[in-house]
Design a protein around this motif. Structure first.
Motif, PDB file in Angstrom:
ATOM      1  N   ARG A  23      -9.619   4.032  -4.182  1.00 27.14           N
ATOM      2  CA  ARG A  23      -8.631   2.992  -3.856  1.00 27.14           C
ATOM      3  C   ARG A  23      -8.330   2.218  -5.136  1.00 27.14           C
ATOM      4  NH1 ARG A  23      -7.438   1.687   1.208  1.00 27.14           N
ATOM      5  NH2 ARG A  23      -7.287  -0.546   0.787  1.00 27.14           N
ATOM      6  N   ILE A  26      -2.722   0.454  -4.180  1.00 24.02           N
ATOM      7  CA  ILE A  26      -2.422  -0.868  -3.653  1.00 24.02           C
ATOM      8  C   ILE A  26      -1.783  -1.668  -4.783  1.00 24.02           C
ATOM      9  CG2 ILE A  26      -3.275  -2.950  -2.535  1.00 24.02           C
ATOM     10  CD1 ILE A  26      -5.458   0.150  -2.581  1.00 24.02           C
ATOM     11  N   CYS A  69      -7.338  -7.328  -0.283  1.00 29.56           N
ATOM     12  CA  CYS A  69      -7.828  -5.943  -0.289  1.00 29.56           C
ATOM     13  C   CYS A  69      -9.282  -5.921  -0.760  1.00 29.56           C
ATOM     14  CB  CYS A  69      -6.951  -5.087  -1.198  1.00 29.56           C
ATOM     15  SG  CYS A  69      -7.331  -3.324  -1.123  1.00 29.56           S
ATOM     16  N   GLU A  81       0.841  -1.193   0.000  1.00 28.06           N
ATOM     17  CA  GLU A  81       0.000   0.000   0.000  1.00 28.06           C
ATOM     18  C   GLU A  81       0.878   1.246   0.000  1.00 28.06           C
ATOM     19  OE1 GLU A  81      -3.572   0.073   2.292  1.00 28.06           O
ATOM     20  OE2 GLU A  81      -3.402  -2.060   2.787  1.00 28.06           O
TER      21      GLU A  81
END
Length: 326
Positions: free
Chosen positions: A297, A43, A169, A29
């Motif tokens: 993300r 990520i 994740c 990350e």
């Protein structure tokens, strides 16, 4: 193995079969601020740490562990990474392997294939030439072909990358995946099935999926550029194409210069050594061709690391302190 299209259930079943033979590669990350990308959360999936240096080991072991292998062994055509993976997997399982690669294959990949004990044939200029030669050998020898991207077993094996990433994740919004023949993004698309936004990334010099989506079917495309040994087949696979049509949200093209910058930045900031194809997904983000939303993300699949980009032979030799201070 049944030839039904890949889905989450079948990918999960394959993952259990190949698990003892493949690595669960880590994630890393990072803050987008590390790369001047504002508030984006990044990520990285470090799949270049997989056995044989790329995700391809997953598909190779899927073939060898779910199909009946003849006494003549297996044969594969590859721009490089698929051949390395098949050579590795076959060597580990004691199966004869013959690998056909074109002259565009990098010296690093050629040496790894030899090092794993496979019989190597270098023929033709591009992947399509090596594929034709491998198909002729199949007819002659009776060896089992392992296609780099256009077989169900390949898609199922590569789909385990998606399974693993989701476990590591689960809050991912978007995933950037490099595209060559489409085995990786096809398998990952089958796993996520629109649960997240899936972005394909191709070199401008090899727009195979972009052209296919525009035409409504796989079509011949240019096969050049700095990542030609991993992301430049003649066309994408027939089996992955319906998955891409259904589940891939966007395909982005990046230049060779942007791929090189991504390679260099990964090394400078994270000390990660990626081959050009392995850095292509990150190039879409670093170049600004993909613009994430605030606080998005974003997953980046770093899929290969078979490169001589860092020349350790040029590293100064260690000098004992007593000598250095003399």
């Amino acid at each position: 193995m049944t030839k039904m299209p890949p889905d989450r259930q079948r990918i999960a079943a394959v993952e259990k079969i190949i698990r003892p033979n493949v690595r669960r590669t880590p994630i890393l990350e990072a803050s987008g601020a590390d790369f001047r990308l504002d508030s984006t959360s990044l990520i990285f999936k470090l799949e270049f740490l997989q056995h044989a240096g790329s995700f391809k080991a997953r598909g190779a072991f899927t073939h060898l562990l779910t199909r009946e292998v003849p006494a003549a062994g297996v044969v594969a055509a590859s721009g490089g990474n698929h051949g390395v993976a098949v050579a590795f997997a076959a060597g580990k399982l004691g199966i004869p392997a013959k690998i056909f690669v074109p002259t565009v294959a990098s010296p690093e990949k050629i040496e790894r294939i030899r090092g794993y004990g496979a019989q190597l044939v270098i023929t033709g200029e591009l992947y399509a030439d090596a594929l034709a030669a491998s198909e002729a050998w199949v007819s002659q020898s009776g060896a089992m072909p392992i296609h780099a991207y256009d077989q169900i077993e390949t898609l199922l094996g590569q789909g385990t990358v998606g399974l693993e990433f989701e476990e590591q994740c689960p809050q991912l919004d978007t995933l950037l995946v490099a595209v060559g023949g489409g085995g990786l993004i096809g398998g990952v698309a089958a796993w996520y099935a629109s649960k997240i936004k899936l972005i394909g990334v191709e070199p401008e010099a090899a727009p195979t999926l972009s052209n296919a989506l525009r035409a409504g079917r796989p079509v011949d495309s240019p096969a050049g550029g700095i990542a030609a040994d991993s992301l430049a087949p003649k066309r994408v696979g027939e089996l992955m194409f319906p998955l891409a049509q259904k589940f891939v949200d966007q395909v982005i093209l990046v230049s060779d210069e942007e791929i090189l910058r991504a390679q260099e930045t990964l090394w400078t900031v994270l000390r990660i050594v990626a081959e050009p194809g392995g850095a292509a997904a990150f190039a879409a983000l670093l170049s600004g061709r993909y613009q994430p939303a605030p606080h998005e993300r974003v997953g980046i699949l770093l899929c290969g690391g078979n490169t001589t980009a860092v020349n350790f032979a040029a590293t100064p030799k260690y000098i004992p302190a007593t000598v250095a201070n003399a």
